[in-house]
Design a protein around this motif. Structure first.
Motif, short mmCIF file in Angstrom:
data_model
loop_
_atom_site.label_atom_id
_atom_site.label_comp_id
_atom_site.label_asym_id
_atom_site.label_seq_id
_atom_site.Cartn_x
_atom_site.Cartn_y
_atom_site.Cartn_z
N ASN A 175 0.49 6.98 -6.51
CA ASN A 175 -0.66 7.87 -6.57
C ASN A 175 -0.21 9.33 -6.49
O ASN A 175 -0.67 10.19 -7.26
N ASN A 176 0.72 9.63 -5.58
CA ASN A 176 1.18 11.01 -5.42
C ASN A 176 1.93 11.49 -6.65
O ASN A 176 1.78 12.65 -7.07
N ASP B 133 -7.43 9.32 -4.01
CA ASP B 133 -6.68 8.13 -4.43
C ASP B 133 -7.18 7.67 -5.80
O ASP B 133 -8.31 7.18 -5.90
N GLY C 57 -8.17 2.84 -3.09
CA GLY C 57 -7.93 1.96 -1.96
C GLY C 57 -7.73 0.50 -2.32
O GLY C 57 -7.77 -0.38 -1.45
N ARG D 26 0.82 -1.22 0.00
CA ARG D 26 0.00 0.00 0.00
C ARG D 26 0.86 1.28 0.00
O ARG D 26 0.52 2.26 -0.65
N GLU D 27 1.98 1.22 0.71
CA GLU D 27 2.86 2.39 0.77
C GLU D 27 3.37 2.74 -0.63
O GLU D 27 3.41 3.91 -1.03
N ASN E 183 -9.27 14.41 -5.47
CA ASN E 183 -9.23 14.68 -4.02
C ASN E 183 -10.64 14.67 -3.42
O ASN E 183 -10.85 14.19 -2.31
N ASN F 263 0.59 4.19 -2.70
CA ASN F 263 0.36 5.61 -2.34
C ASN F 263 1.41 6.51 -2.98
O ASN F 263 1.11 7.61 -3.43
N GLU F 264 2.65 6.03 -2.99
CA GLU F 264 3.74 6.81 -3.59
C GLU F 264 3.44 7.06 -5.08
O GLU F 264 3.60 8.18 -5.59
#
Ligand SMILES: Cc1cc2nc3c(=O)[nH]c(=O)nc-3n(C[C@H](O)[C@H](O)[C@H](O)COP(=O)(O)O)c2cc1C
Length: 186
Positions: free
Chosen positions: A61-62, A86, A90, A54-55, A81, A58-59
């Motif tokens: 995604n950013n 995301d 999720g 997941r980390e 947003n 997320n990276e």
């Protein structure tokens, strides 16, 4: 109805998943479906990176959101947003499909592989959603670093993403299909 047709006709892009890791045998089956897809001249000039971390998701995604802003489309990020921030909604698993360079036939082969994964996932009771915005990754200044972390071979560029997760409860209506997109000539 024929079981395969039933799966194809009832599949939806679903952006809601159980908060549960996908079992390795299921992931293996989905990836096997990908590599059994047709490819132009059997080139198989593709690469699949399956991310269950997941980390790391997320990276990515950013980076995607940053790139969309760099493209001058902040309004799209505002919409993302508003929907929770995301692009991957999720999902516990993200598959990044990369093609050798941006050769058109390789990109088409990657699309065939991605769709095979979509159908395999549906057959395994796993929701999926294609993520087109993964294609901005290659233009990011952070991509070289990401390439190393994700072990995407040199010369391969992400063009399709697919998120996966076991089916969650919910009512997911079928988006309407346009009429008159087919002609039969006999
Ligand atoms: C090339 C491609 C890119 C897509 N990109 C996204 C995306 O970035 N985010 C998303 O939520 N859905 C994405 N989708 C899913 C479509 O929105 C979805 O297929 C369409 O609305 C029809 O719904 P259905 O798949 O449930 O029939 C993409 C689909 C394709 C084929």
């Amino acid at each position: 109805m024929n079981e395969t047709l039933n799966i194809i006709l009832n599949r939806r892009s679903i952006r809601k998943y159980l908060d549960k890791k996908i079992e390795k045998p299921d992931l293996d089956s989905i990836v096997e479906a990908a590599i059994m897809a047709p490819s132009a001249m059997n080139s198989q000039d593709w690469h699949f990176c399956v991310i269950s971390n997941r980390e790391r998701i997320n990276e990515i995604n950013n980076i995607i959101k940053e790139e969309i802003i760099n493209e001058g489309k902040k309004f799209i990020v505002d919409k993302i947003n508003e929907a929770g921030g995301d692009v991957f909604r999720g999902a516990p698993v993200l598959v990044i499909v990369s093609s050798k360079e941006t050769e058109k036939s390789n990109i088409m082969s990657c699309a065939a592989a991605t769709q095979n994964m979509v159908i395999a996932a549906e057959a395994l009771n796993i929701n999926s959603c294609w993520i087109g915005s993964i294609s901005v990754l290659g233009q990011s200044s952070q991509f070289d670093n990401l390439r190393t972390k994700l072990q995407i071979p040199d010369g391969f560029i992400p063009n399709n993403g697919l998120v996966l997760g076991y089916k969650a409860d919910g009512d997911f209506p079928m988006p309407e299909r346009k009429s008159e997109t087919v002609t039969f000539i006999s």
